[in-house]
Design a protein around this motif. Structure first.
Motif, short mmCIF file in Angstrom:
data_model
loop_
_atom_site.label_atom_id
_atom_site.label_comp_id
_atom_site.label_asym_id
_atom_site.label_seq_id
_atom_site.Cartn_x
_atom_site.Cartn_y
_atom_site.Cartn_z
N GLY A 197 70.32 4.36 -19.40
CA GLY A 197 71.27 5.47 -19.38
C GLY A 197 72.58 5.19 -18.67
N ALA A 198 73.58 5.98 -19.02
CA ALA A 198 74.93 5.82 -18.47
C ALA A 198 75.30 6.91 -17.47
CB ALA A 198 75.95 5.81 -19.61
N ASP A 199 74.53 7.98 -17.41
CA ASP A 199 74.89 9.11 -16.55
C ASP A 199 74.36 8.92 -15.13
OD1 ASP A 199 76.10 10.36 -18.70
OD2 ASP A 199 74.28 11.46 -19.26
N THR A 200 75.13 9.41 -14.15
CA THR A 200 74.68 9.41 -12.77
C THR A 200 73.49 10.34 -12.61
OG1 THR A 200 76.89 8.91 -11.95
CG2 THR A 200 75.35 9.90 -10.39
N VAL A 201 72.47 9.89 -11.90
CA VAL A 201 71.29 10.72 -11.64
C VAL A 201 71.02 10.75 -10.14
CG1 VAL A 201 70.26 10.23 -13.90
CG2 VAL A 201 69.66 8.81 -11.94
N GLU A 202 70.38 11.81 -9.70
CA GLU A 202 69.99 11.94 -8.30
C GLU A 202 68.65 12.64 -8.24
OE1 GLU A 202 71.45 14.25 -4.28
OE2 GLU A 202 72.99 13.33 -5.55
N GLY A 203 67.74 12.11 -7.44
CA GLY A 203 66.43 12.72 -7.31
C GLY A 203 65.68 12.14 -6.14
N ASP A 204 64.53 12.73 -5.81
CA ASP A 204 63.68 12.23 -4.74
C ASP A 204 62.95 10.98 -5.21
OD1 ASP A 204 64.44 14.43 -3.29
OD2 ASP A 204 62.56 15.53 -3.57
N LEU A 205 62.79 10.02 -4.30
CA LEU A 205 62.12 8.76 -4.61
C LEU A 205 60.60 8.91 -4.53
CD1 LEU A 205 64.49 6.42 -2.64
CD2 LEU A 205 63.92 6.08 -5.05
N TRP A 206 59.92 8.27 -5.48
CA TRP A 206 58.46 8.24 -5.48
C TRP A 206 58.01 6.94 -6.13
CZ3 TRP A 206 54.47 7.72 -9.01
CH2 TRP A 206 53.18 8.00 -8.53
N GLY A 207 56.93 6.35 -5.62
CA GLY A 207 56.41 5.14 -6.24
C GLY A 207 55.80 4.22 -5.21
N GLY A 208 56.39 3.00 -5.07
CA GLY A 208 55.89 2.02 -4.13
C GLY A 208 55.35 0.79 -4.82
#
Length: 344
Positions: A197-208
């Motif tokens: 994707g080309a759009d700026t995104v913002e969100g909470d991080l999850w994973g590891g």
């Protein structure tokens, strides 16, 4: 998400081994890490009963977690290193005790379990900053790692991650203390790879750690309802066990078939570790391993979530430098500017 109060130089910090008590077997890098915690960070390390107790039970390790969080004189909790069975500690934890005594927690690899557990409680933790790998590093601490660690520990706010100018996935035998005097072999930086994707995104991080995320998916005990991950930024990295490209694809495939992979707004994928002391690859073998993992990740994302930004080779896992990312904290990805920022 709740951000725990930050420590300040001079504060006492719990040093735990809720995964594997490798300090019992390999004390030299651990002791070096404790000394650098005092000298370079100005923090006072405090060990607990199982920090150096090899073979401690899950209940004993959970008791140390409780003791560290409940102690009002402890300002933060840092782990010695990872392991391979921390998921067995989680059933012994007292969520109410931990929630009532907010402390910043730092861990990597098997500590994905505790980071995810804290995230479920609405508490931000920090993926990275383990004592033996960052502070007990061969030769000297890595300035890039330490910059991120200090920002996470003391500063807070937005921090822009950046590609490593030099990196390595090679190490030496910790059993020989003389090895700790030598700097590791470093390689020129490769930058990040941007896809999607080309759009700026913002969100909470999850994973590891991808393998530990897989464990949690299989156990189906420590995950939120799938819809609660809508808009989160997924971050993953693979361990020193060097899982095959087919395994990496299959984990992502199952996330896709579950419908979970599609809920994330972006993917940050850590630089693969392609060399290990017990699996010493040639430069050509390392390159082939990394490229195969890249393709497996991109294949899965093309199939299940083709329109989100994917950033490969971010230094957030088992390689050096080891950056810190806030587990449950905010992340902003701008594909146009090719920047990634996290909020500590």
């Amino acid at each position: 998400m709740l951000i725990p109060p930050r420590p300040r130089p001079g504060d006492r910090v719990a040093v735990l081994s809720p995964a594997a008590a490798l300090p019992a077997i390999l004390p030299a890098p651990f002791d070096l890490g404790l000394q650098r915690m005092a000298d370079e960070l100005g923090l006072v390390p405090v060990e607990y009963a199982t920090t150096r107790k090899w073979g401690s039970s899950p209940a004993e390790r959970a008791a140390d977690v409780h003791a560290a969080f409940a102690d009002p004189t402890i300002a933060a909790v840092m782990t010695s290193i990872g392991g391979n069975d921390q998921i067995k500690v989680l059933p012994h934890l007292d969520a109410d005790l931990i929630r009532a005594n907010l402390k910043p927690f730092y861990g990597l690899s098997d500590n994905t379990n505790l980071c995810a557990y804290l995230s479920n409680l609405g508490i931000v933790s920090y993926y990275g900053g383990t004592v033996m790998t960052v502070l007990g590093r061969y030769g000297s601490t890595n300035p890039h790692s330490m910059e991120a660690l200090r920002a996470a520990l003391f500063d807070g706010g937005w921090y822009e991650l950046r590609p490593a100018e030099r990196w390595t996935d090679m190490g030496k035998d910790w059993a020989d203390p003389a090895n700790l005097l030598e700097e590791p072999e470093m390689f020129p930086g490769t930058g990040w790879q941007w896809h999607g994707g080309a759009d700026t995104v913002e969100g909470d991080l999850w994973g590891g750690c991808l393998e530990i995320v897989d464990w949690n998916l299989r156990a189906a005990r420590w995950l939120r309802p799938d819809h609660e991950y809508d808009g989160h930024v997924l971050f993953l990295e693979t361990s020193e066990e060097m899982p095959s490209a087919s395994y990496v694809y299959e984990v992502l495939m199952c996330l896709g078939e579950r419908g979970l992979l599609q809920r994330f707004s972006a993917l940050l994928m850590g630089r693969p570790k392609g060399w290990e002391l017990e699996h010493q690859t040639t430069p050509q073998e390392r390159t082939a391993y990394v490229e195969a993992q890249h393709e497996s990740v991109l294949r899965a994302m093309r199939e299940y979530s083709p329109d989100v930004p994917v950033v490969l080779d971010v230094d957030l896992g088992h390689t050096d430098p080891q950056l810190v990312v806030p587990y449950g904290g905010r992340c902003r990805i701008d594909p146009g500017a090719r920047t990634v920022a996290v909020h500590y």
